[in-house]
Design an enzyme around this catalytic site. Structure first.
Site, PDB file in Angstrom:
ATOM      1  N   GLY A  19       0.473  -0.835  -0.361  1.00  0.00           N
ATOM      2  CA  GLY A  19      -0.179   0.288   0.363  1.00  0.00           C
ATOM      3  C   GLY A  19       0.541   1.160   0.044  1.00  0.00           C
ATOM      4  O   GLY A  19       1.633   1.013  -0.393  1.00  0.00           O
ATOM      5  N   PHE A  20       0.189   2.579  -0.291  1.00  0.00           N
ATOM      6  CA  PHE A  20       0.974   3.624  -0.038  1.00  0.00           C
ATOM      7  C   PHE A  20       1.953   3.448   1.104  1.00  0.00           C
ATOM      8  O   PHE A  20       3.042   3.913   1.066  1.00  0.00           O
ATOM      9  CB  PHE A  20      -0.021   4.851   0.163  1.00  0.00           C
ATOM     10  N   ASP A  40       1.580  -8.623   1.227  1.00  0.00           N
ATOM     11  CA  ASP A  40      -0.126  -7.846   0.690  1.00  0.00           C
ATOM     12  C   ASP A  40      -0.832  -9.391  -0.266  1.00  0.00           C
ATOM     13  O   ASP A  40       0.286  -9.323  -0.924  1.00  0.00           O
ATOM     14  CB  ASP A  40       0.349  -6.797  -0.187  1.00  0.00           C
ATOM     15  N   LEU A  82       0.443  -2.834   9.089  1.00  0.00           N
ATOM     16  CA  LEU A  82      -0.488  -2.142   7.765  1.00  0.00           C
ATOM     17  C   LEU A  82      -1.718  -2.888   7.387  1.00  0.00           C
ATOM     18  O   LEU A  82      -2.696  -1.615   6.862  1.00  0.00           O
ATOM     19  CB  LEU A  82       0.195  -1.273   7.236  1.00  0.00           C
ATOM     20  N   TYR A 154     -14.583   0.920   8.472  1.00  0.00           N
ATOM     21  CA  TYR A 154     -13.535   0.887   8.859  1.00  0.00           C
ATOM     22  C   TYR A 154     -13.316   1.580  10.406  1.00  0.00           C
ATOM     23  O   TYR A 154     -12.413   1.143  10.546  1.00  0.00           O
ATOM     24  CB  TYR A 154     -13.549   1.724   7.536  1.00  0.00           C
TER      25      TYR A 154
END
Length: 335
Positions: A19-20, A40, A82, A154
């Site tokens: 991810g970012f 991931d 993460l 979320y």
């Protein structure tokens, strides 16, 4: 006993490493000499994530989901969790998967950390504070969250993940830590991410009006990705359990961010107003005194500098894509 406590040649597992934030974190860990296993499923990663990871020294990529994890190294010194869709567009597209990642995925990773005696760092979020009634938000604030609202998948995934990490610390003496990450931005974000900064930057570079939801008077605190990663690693290298806020304490309105982006991109297209997003927080700014005191951490990159570096990166990517498109067209015409 955890083997964390300082950088240098450790075995580190990073979930969501494509991810970012994950790409920046894996890059930093690799450069400082750690051996990294990135886990991931690439479901929300950028097109360049795989090649970026493959180019890094001491980084091994493991394809798979944390809810049904593939085999991982038995000896792990540090596990940074993460994994979770972070863009509203992504987590709204898969609300059940988002909750499963926060629940089952966090449980699986905590089990792995506990079994190997690793330090476990949970990347939580400012969303646990909801639409805050206390300002700025200190770690002691319990939040104002709608458990059945449009952002609940979320918000509650992260709140439950925090509860799990805390329970493992109390029941099993697992070396857990919680960082609550506020809005982060910088080079490497997907153009279709759906978050504010890439949407603003791409519009300005295309000379389109920047899309602003609601009045634009709602505030945000934007932390450049380099500072965010430094904060995460400071927490990982410490012994503190947290929670600790990691974010910029420079509060600015959404309209002001749009104005800075337009100025840097030299766009005079202005803004266009859209309907307000449901449950959009009116104010968002962390109290980072705990991070300063416990981790000797504070954000260093100014909003102006960070946005300039981000605009330059997106502009460079756009030029690269145009060159690639032109090359493809030329090859097609001569075949």
């Amino acid at each position: 006993m955890s083997r964390a406590g300082g950088p240098g040649r450790r075995r580190v597992v990073v979930t969501g490493g494509a991810g970012f934030l994950g790409l920046h974190l894996c890059t930093r860990l690799s450069r400082r000499g750690d051996s990294v296993v990135c886990v991931d499923d690439f479901s929300t990663s950028a097109p360049w994530a795989r090649s970026t990871l493959d180019a890094l020294e001491r980084v091994t990529v493991v394809d798979g989901s944390v809810t049904d994890p593939p085999p991982l190294p038995r000896r792990v010194d540090l596990l940074i969790h993460l994994a979770c869709p972070a863009s509203p567009r992504d987590y709204r597209n898969d609300p059940v998967g988002t909750l499963a990642t926060g629940g089952l995925g966090t449980l699986e990773m905590l089990d792995r950390a506990a079994a190997s005696g690793a330090r476990f760092v949970l990347a939580s979020t400012s969303e646990v504070y909801g639409d805050p009634q206390v300002h700025p938000q200190a770690e002691s604030y319990r939040g104002n969250v709608d458990p059945v609202g449009p952002r609940s998948m979320y918000d509650e995934a992260k709140r439950f993940a925090e509860a799990l990490a805390s329970a493992f610390r109390r029941q099993y003496d697992t070396d857990t830590a919680i960082v609550r990450i506020f809005n982060s931005y910088g080079p490497g974000m997907r153009a279709d991410d759906g978050r504010m900064v890439p949407a603003f930057v791409c519009a300005a570079l295309d000379r389109r009006p920047i899309p602003v939801a609601g009045t634009g008077r709602q505030t945000r605190s934007l932390c450049f990705v380099d500072d965010t990663v430094t904060g995460i690693l400071a927490m990982a290298d410490s012994r503190h359990p947290g929670p600790v806020n990691i974010g910029s304490d420079h509060e600015t309105s959404v309209l002001d961010v749009a104005a800075v982006v337009n100025r840097i991109a030299r766009s005079d297209a202005g803004v266009r107003f859209l309907p307000a997003a449901p449950d959009d927080p009116r104010r968002r700014c962390p109290d980072v005194e705990r991070a300063r005191r416990l981790l000797d951490w504070a954000p260093r990159v100014t909003l102006e500098d960070g946005l300039r570096r981000t605009v330059d990166w997106f502009a460079g990517m756009a030029r690269t894509e145009k060159v690639a498109d032109a090359s493809a067209t030329t090859r097609g015409g001569t075949s």
